[in-house]
Design an enzyme around this catalytic site. Structure first.
Site, PDB file in Angstrom:
ATOM      1  N   LYS A  21      83.821  53.091  66.024  1.00 44.33           N
ATOM      2  CA  LYS A  21      83.833  52.780  64.790  1.00 44.33           C
ATOM      3  C   LYS A  21      85.210  52.187  64.140  1.00 44.33           C
ATOM      4  O   LYS A  21      85.485  51.227  63.564  1.00 44.33           O
ATOM      5  CB  LYS A  21      83.396  54.032  63.901  1.00 44.33           C
ATOM      6  CG  LYS A  21      82.137  54.677  63.926  1.00 44.33           C
ATOM      7  CD  LYS A  21      81.675  55.890  63.320  1.00 44.33           C
ATOM      8  CE  LYS A  21      80.568  56.300  63.760  1.00 44.33           C
ATOM      9  NZ  LYS A  21      80.235  56.720  65.088  1.00 44.33           N
ATOM     10  N   GLU A  79      88.467  60.365  77.664  1.00 47.17           N
ATOM     11  CA  GLU A  79      87.587  59.459  77.240  1.00 47.17           C
ATOM     12  C   GLU A  79      87.522  58.114  77.943  1.00 47.17           C
ATOM     13  O   GLU A  79      88.552  57.691  78.203  1.00 47.17           O
ATOM     14  CB  GLU A  79      87.987  59.333  75.692  1.00 47.17           C
ATOM     15  CG  GLU A  79      88.219  60.259  74.488  1.00 47.17           C
ATOM     16  CD  GLU A  79      88.692  60.024  73.453  1.00 47.17           C
ATOM     17  OE1 GLU A  79      88.123  59.714  72.428  1.00 47.17           O
ATOM     18  OE2 GLU A  79      90.027  60.172  73.297  1.00 47.17           O
ATOM     19  N   HIS A  84      81.288  47.542  80.024  1.00 47.56           N
ATOM     20  CA  HIS A  84      79.894  46.994  80.180  1.00 47.56           C
ATOM     21  C   HIS A  84      79.162  47.244  78.767  1.00 47.56           C
ATOM     22  O   HIS A  84      79.474  48.239  77.929  1.00 47.56           O
ATOM     23  CB  HIS A  84      79.080  47.801  81.164  1.00 47.56           C
ATOM     24  CG  HIS A  84      77.748  47.451  81.364  1.00 47.56           C
ATOM     25  ND1 HIS A  84      77.302  46.388  81.989  1.00 47.56           N
ATOM     26  CD2 HIS A  84      76.572  47.994  80.835  1.00 47.56           C
ATOM     27  CE1 HIS A  84      75.917  46.262  81.750  1.00 47.56           C
ATOM     28  NE2 HIS A  84      75.346  47.315  81.099  1.00 47.56           N
ATOM     29  N   ARG A 104      99.623  53.844  82.862  1.00 47.27           N
ATOM     30  CA  ARG A 104     100.784  54.241  82.011  1.00 47.27           C
ATOM     31  C   ARG A 104     100.647  55.425  81.201  1.00 47.27           C
ATOM     32  O   ARG A 104      99.544  56.144  81.129  1.00 47.27           O
ATOM     33  CB  ARG A 104     100.892  53.272  80.907  1.00 47.27           C
ATOM     34  CG  ARG A 104      99.756  53.071  79.862  1.00 47.27           C
ATOM     35  CD  ARG A 104     100.017  52.126  78.557  1.00 47.27           C
ATOM     36  NE  ARG A 104      98.997  52.286  77.496  1.00 47.27           N
ATOM     37  CZ  ARG A 104      98.766  53.043  76.642  1.00 47.27           C
ATOM     38  NH1 ARG A 104      99.552  54.022  76.526  1.00 47.27           N
ATOM     39  NH2 ARG A 104      97.750  53.031  76.034  1.00 47.27           N
TER      40      ARG A 104
END
Length: 155
Positions: A21, A79, A84, A104
């Site tokens: 979102k 996360e 894809h 990083r």
């Protein structure tokens, strides 16, 4: 970092609802027990590797492990952005992840735009690194052939 590559799997759970979102970068979230079982020496930051959903195809991915300073999370999260396009959400499916490299450290951003720009740069860098033979070989790892009804950490 001596634990890389690191293999884990778990059921996809609903996250904060920000990936798609607010960022336009959908992520799949692991349940707390998968995050809590990460080896102690896996520091927070951005990693790259391979992922599959259920017994599906293996795709390149980047994964953020940490506190997401921009959003001031109070719980550590993991996360995964799979490179894809999926036609539908896959909450409840088993996500299989092989983390093969580190990009990083985690850092804060002064704007949503700079966060999105950094994630897009991470994705491009991960794509390049995953084409290297030492990382490409993990796409074919037996880990991705395991029956999808198993939830475990490690390999």
């Amino acid at each position: 970092m001596r634990h890389l590559p690191y293999f884990c799997r778990g059921q996809v759970v609903r996250g904060f609802g920000r990936g798609s979102k607010q960022l336009g970068i959908p992520t799949a979230n692991f349940p707390e027990q998968v995050v809590d079982n990460l080896p102690a020496d896996v520091s927070t930051g951005i990693y790259y590797g391979w992922a599959s959903v259920g017994n599906g195809d293996v795709h390149k991915m980047v994964v953020s492990i940490g506190w997401n300073p921009y959003y001031k999370n109070t719980k550590k999260s993991m996360e995964t952005h799979i490179m894809h396009t999926f036609q539908e959400d896959f909450y409840g499916e088993i996500l299989n992840v092989a983390i093969v490299g580190y990009l990083r450290p985690e850092k804060n951003f002064d704007s949503l735009e700079s966060l999105i720009s950094a994630i897009q740069a991470d994705i491009e860098e991960a794509k390049k690194r995953l084409d290297l033979p030492e990382h490409l070989k993990f796409k074919e790892d037996n880990f991705f052939q395991v029956p999808k009804n198993k939830i475990m950490n490690g390999h």
